[in-house]
Design a protein around this motif. Structure first.
Motif, PDB file in Angstrom:
ATOM      1  N   TRP A   1      -5.082   5.548  -4.942  1.00 28.76           N
ATOM      2  CA  TRP A   1      -4.636   6.170  -3.692  1.00 28.76           C
ATOM      3  C   TRP A   1      -4.077   5.125  -2.724  1.00 28.76           C
ATOM      4  N   VAL A   2      -4.696   3.938  -2.690  1.00 33.46           N
ATOM      5  CA  VAL A   2      -4.266   2.890  -1.763  1.00 33.46           C
ATOM      6  C   VAL A   2      -3.039   2.141  -2.282  1.00 33.46           C
ATOM      7  N   GLY A   3      -2.982   1.915  -3.605  1.00 32.43           N
ATOM      8  CA  GLY A   3      -1.908   1.107  -4.171  1.00 32.43           C
ATOM      9  C   GLY A   3      -0.520   1.666  -3.891  1.00 32.43           C
ATOM     10  N   SER A   4       0.443   0.781  -3.806  1.00 33.58           N
ATOM     11  CA  SER A   4       1.808   1.190  -3.468  1.00 33.58           C
ATOM     12  C   SER A   4       2.403   2.090  -4.540  1.00 33.58           C
ATOM     13  N   ALA A   5       3.109   3.120  -4.103  1.00 32.80           N
ATOM     14  CA  ALA A   5       3.787   4.020  -5.030  1.00 32.80           C
ATOM     15  C   ALA A   5       5.187   3.520  -5.372  1.00 32.80           C
ATOM     16  N   ASP A   6       5.602   2.425  -4.746  1.00 37.78           N
ATOM     17  CA  ASP A   6       6.977   1.940  -4.899  1.00 37.78           C
ATOM     18  C   ASP A   6       7.118   0.839  -5.944  1.00 37.78           C
ATOM     19  N   VAL A   7       6.017   0.456  -6.587  1.00 38.70           N
ATOM     20  CA  VAL A   7       6.059  -0.571  -7.628  1.00 38.70           C
ATOM     21  C   VAL A   7       5.448  -0.001  -8.907  1.00 38.70           C
ATOM     22  N   GLN A   8       5.794  -0.588 -10.031  1.00 36.64           N
ATOM     23  CA  GLN A   8       5.505   0.017 -11.327  1.00 36.64           C
ATOM     24  C   GLN A   8       4.026   0.272 -11.564  1.00 36.64           C
ATOM     25  N   ASN A   9       3.182  -0.700 -11.270  1.00 36.88           N
ATOM     26  CA  ASN A   9       1.751  -0.583 -11.582  1.00 36.88           C
ATOM     27  C   ASN A   9       0.897  -0.321 -10.347  1.00 36.88           C
ATOM     28  N   HIS A  10       1.512   0.164  -9.280  1.00 35.00           N
ATOM     29  CA  HIS A  10       0.796   0.509  -8.046  1.00 35.00           C
ATOM     30  C   HIS A  10       0.053  -0.684  -7.463  1.00 35.00           C
ATOM     31  N   GLU A  11       0.666  -1.875  -7.591  1.00 32.76           N
ATOM     32  CA  GLU A  11       0.081  -3.023  -6.945  1.00 32.76           C
ATOM     33  C   GLU A  11       0.000  -2.793  -5.418  1.00 32.76           C
ATOM     34  N   ASP A  12      -0.956  -3.374  -4.715  1.00 35.18           N
ATOM     35  CA  ASP A  12      -1.909  -4.301  -5.304  1.00 35.18           C
ATOM     36  C   ASP A  12      -3.209  -3.585  -5.704  1.00 35.18           C
ATOM     37  N   MET A  13      -3.679  -2.684  -4.879  1.00 37.07           N
ATOM     38  CA  MET A  13      -4.978  -2.059  -5.154  1.00 37.07           C
ATOM     39  C   MET A  13      -4.975  -1.219  -6.418  1.00 37.07           C
ATOM     40  N   GLY A  14      -3.835  -0.728  -6.820  1.00 37.34           N
ATOM     41  CA  GLY A  14      -3.787   0.226  -7.913  1.00 37.34           C
ATOM     42  C   GLY A  14      -3.809  -0.356  -9.305  1.00 37.34           C
TER      43      GLY A  14
ATOM     44  N   ARG B   1       0.854  -1.188   0.000  1.00 44.38           N
ATOM     45  CA  ARG B   1       0.000   0.000   0.000  1.00 44.38           C
ATOM     46  C   ARG B   1       0.888   1.236   0.000  1.00 44.38           C
ATOM     47  N   HIS B   2       0.307   2.361  -0.371  1.00 45.32           N
ATOM     48  CA  HIS B   2       1.049   3.621  -0.369  1.00 45.32           C
ATOM     49  C   HIS B   2       1.425   3.974   1.064  1.00 45.32           C
ATOM     50  N   HIS B   3       2.712   4.078   1.335  1.00 42.96           N
ATOM     51  CA  HIS B   3       3.174   4.246   2.710  1.00 42.96           C
ATOM     52  C   HIS B   3       2.785   5.596   3.307  1.00 42.96           C
ATOM     53  N   LYS B   4       2.461   6.583   2.460  1.00 49.84           N
ATOM     54  CA  LYS B   4       2.073   7.893   2.976  1.00 49.84           C
ATOM     55  C   LYS B   4       0.570   8.020   3.218  1.00 49.84           C
ATOM     56  N   HIS B   5      -0.187   6.998   2.846  1.00 42.31           N
ATOM     57  CA  HIS B   5      -1.644   7.124   2.896  1.00 42.31           C
ATOM     58  C   HIS B   5      -2.290   6.316   4.006  1.00 42.31           C
ATOM     59  N   SER B   6      -1.500   5.898   4.964  1.00 43.31           N
ATOM     60  CA  SER B   6      -2.057   5.214   6.128  1.00 43.31           C
ATOM     61  C   SER B   6      -2.791   6.220   7.011  1.00 43.31           C
TER      62      SER B   6
END
Length: 224
Positions: free
Chosen positions: A96-109, A19-24
């Motif tokens: 918004w939930v998906g991780s910003a650190d992976v190419q396709n914003h997995e998993d939610m993104g 998940r996006h680490h800044k959106h907790s």
């Protein structure tokens, strides 16, 4: 307007690493979020933006075509037009939930991994709740309830016995027959129509963004 705290507890089965680490929590969700949006909007201002956005997506989308999207039938051109809440908050919260650190914003993104995140399920349940609310606005709005192509559209699933079953749209329209109803709660966005003071900064923040297609395949619609 934030992810419930139990989704962010590493000891909970609802926690998910990608998940996006800044959106907790307690970070306020941006219901019109796109990759590259600022995370520095003050919480009170983001809440104000969100209320106006919800009014636009729910109240101003007064027809079934605007709210649910245009019909897509055999032989039609692809992408006839998605509905307001599918664009936002559906797609936007996924991103918004998906991780910003992976190419396709997995998993939610991204589409192919979104359901791996437990927050996927309450997110979609909340969208069903919005649909129920939308049908009550203006004394009762009408969806595609009289369209047999929509009603008889079928989807295949494996049931609890691993048997393949077909479920039609018409089978899922009355939540009471499915064993549940949505709780009545206060809806502050119903009392927050756009005004020049609130809508101007929102327009400026989204200026120039109309239709955006992400690498992951999600679409966003920004209201100018």
């Amino acid at each position: 307007m934030q992810m419930p705290s139990y989704f962010a507890n590493p000891n909970s089965s609802l926690y998910h690493k990608l998940r996006h680490h800044k959106h907790s929590p307690p970070h306020v969700v941006d219901l019109m979020y796109s990759s590259g949006s600022s995370d520095d909007v003050p919480s009170h201002q983001q809440v104000s933006y969100n209320l106006v956005s919800m009014y636009k997506q729910m109240v101003l989308a007064s027809t079934k075509e605007l709210f649910m999207g245009s019909p897509f039938r055999l032989g039609d051109e692809p992408r006839p037009g998605l509905g307001s809440v599918e664009a936002a908050p559906h797609n936007t919260v996924h991103t918004w939930v998906g991780s910003a650190d992976v190419q396709n914003h997995e998993d939610m993104g991204t589409f192919y991994t979104a359901a791996r995140d437990p927050v996927f399920y309450p997110h979609h349940s909340n969208l069903d709740r919005m649909w129920e609310i939308w049908k009550t606005l203006d004394g009762g709005r009408k969806d595609y309830i009289d369209d047999p192509d929509w009603l008889d559209s079928g989807f295949f699933f494996y049931d609890e016995n691993a048997d393949l079953v077909r479920v039609k749209v018409r089978d899922c329209l009355d939540t009471r027959k499915l064993g549940y109803v949505f709780e009545d709660v206060d809806l502050p966005w119903l009392r927050t129509p756009p005004t020049s003071r609130k809508s101007k900064p929102l327009r400026e923040a989204r200026k120039g963004l109309l239709w955006v297609r992400s690498q992951a395949g999600f679409l966003w619609f920004w209201i100018p």
